[in-house]
Enzyme design. Structure first.
Site, short mmCIF file in Angstrom:
data_model
loop_
_atom_site.label_atom_id
_atom_site.label_comp_id
_atom_site.label_asym_id
_atom_site.label_seq_id
_atom_site.Cartn_x
_atom_site.Cartn_y
_atom_site.Cartn_z
N LEU A 102 -92.49 -18.71 -15.03
CA LEU A 102 -93.71 -18.25 -15.54
C LEU A 102 -93.39 -18.83 -17.14
O LEU A 102 -92.62 -18.59 -17.68
CB LEU A 102 -93.61 -16.76 -15.58
N ASP A 103 -94.72 -18.94 -17.71
CA ASP A 103 -94.64 -19.15 -19.15
C ASP A 103 -94.16 -17.93 -19.88
O ASP A 103 -94.23 -16.74 -19.33
CB ASP A 103 -96.12 -19.58 -19.51
N GLN A 104 -93.96 -18.42 -21.22
CA GLN A 104 -93.45 -17.30 -22.00
C GLN A 104 -94.31 -16.15 -22.16
O GLN A 104 -93.87 -14.98 -22.31
CB GLN A 104 -92.63 -17.72 -23.52
N LYS A 188 -103.71 -21.57 -16.10
CA LYS A 188 -104.47 -21.80 -17.45
C LYS A 188 -105.47 -23.15 -17.33
O LYS A 188 -106.40 -23.09 -17.99
CB LYS A 188 -103.26 -21.98 -18.60
#
Ligand code: URA
Length: 237
Positions: A102-104, A188
């Site tokens: 997962l992205d930060q 996104k």
């Protein structure tokens, strides 16, 4: 199985280090001090205490973490914290890895394991598992955007079409949607492809396993075999 080998398998260090822990009187087994080498135990259901740390013997570990914002899913995080900092050293030592990333700035459900075969099977590009995300956008979400996400969008440098299912708009700026692949920044990029922008992203579910409500950001649990099964249910076509 020798106690020192059991301890080693659970991430408490080399065999020598584990022997040393035992001889120094730092190890309890099922609540009883065990400072003798060469004692054998059946490891199943054993409760181990090493110093202040208590853990139950597990052949492999399967974990669900509610990832907080500002944590990267890499061991050598560069600009943020690493999710691995949220775990005790003995679990890091076992070599737990995240199942995907997962992205930060994304929060929510991420699975971790030290079972290499499980990890490979689940991250194989052909294995489609539902992933449900809850997101907030910068601009109001339009019916055209919902329709385009349902029909599928193209993403630059990726082959094929990326569709969302089970779309549910919960407010003007909020959407729940499920995807089946897992390419870089997929959600996104899908929202950008329909002309909007994700400003908050949370993963709520993997397969049929939803993030338990009581699990706060940064908290984690060991998964039961039934929960592991749920998390690996494949997407129905
Ligand atoms: N899609 C994204 O864009 N980011 C994530 O962290 C997960 C899915």
């Amino acid at each position: 199985m020798l106690l020192e080998k059991i301890l080693q398998s659970q991430g408490f260090g080399s065999r020598k280090k584990c022997q040393n822990l035992i001889q120094r009187g730092l190890v309890k087994v099922n609540g009883e001090l065990c400072d003798q080498l060469k004692i054998q135990f059946d490891p199943q259901n054993l409760e181990l205490q090493v110093g202040e740390q208590v853990c139950r013997y597990r052949e492999q570990v399967y974990i669900a973490l509610n990832k907080p914002q500002g944590y990267e899913c890499s061991h050598q995080a560069q600009y943020h914290f690493s999710v691995f900092e949220l775990f005790p050293e003995y679990l890091r030592e076992r070599g737990i890895q995240t199942v995907g990333r997962l992205d930060q700035d994304t929060t929510g459900l991420i699975l971790l394991t030290d079972d290499g075969k499980f990890l490979q099977a689940l991250t194989h590009p052909k294995r489609h598992v539902d992933k449900e995300y809850w997101l907030a956008t910068a601009d109001p979400i339009t019916p055209e955007q919902i329709q385009a996400l349902e029909q599928g969008v193209e993403l630059r440098n990726e082959k094929g079409i990326f569709q969302a299912t089970q779309l549910q708009q919960t407010s003007e700026y909020e959407l729940r949607m499920t995807i089946h692949q897992g390419v870089y920044h997929q959600v996104k990029r899908m929202l950008a492809a329909v002309g909007n922008k994700v400003i908050e992203l949370h993963r709520h579910r993997v397969g049929q396993f939803a993030l338990p409500e009581e699990l706060k950001h940064g908290e984690w649990i060991y998964l039961t075999p039934e929960q592991v099964e749920l998390a690996t249910v494949r997407t129905k076509d």
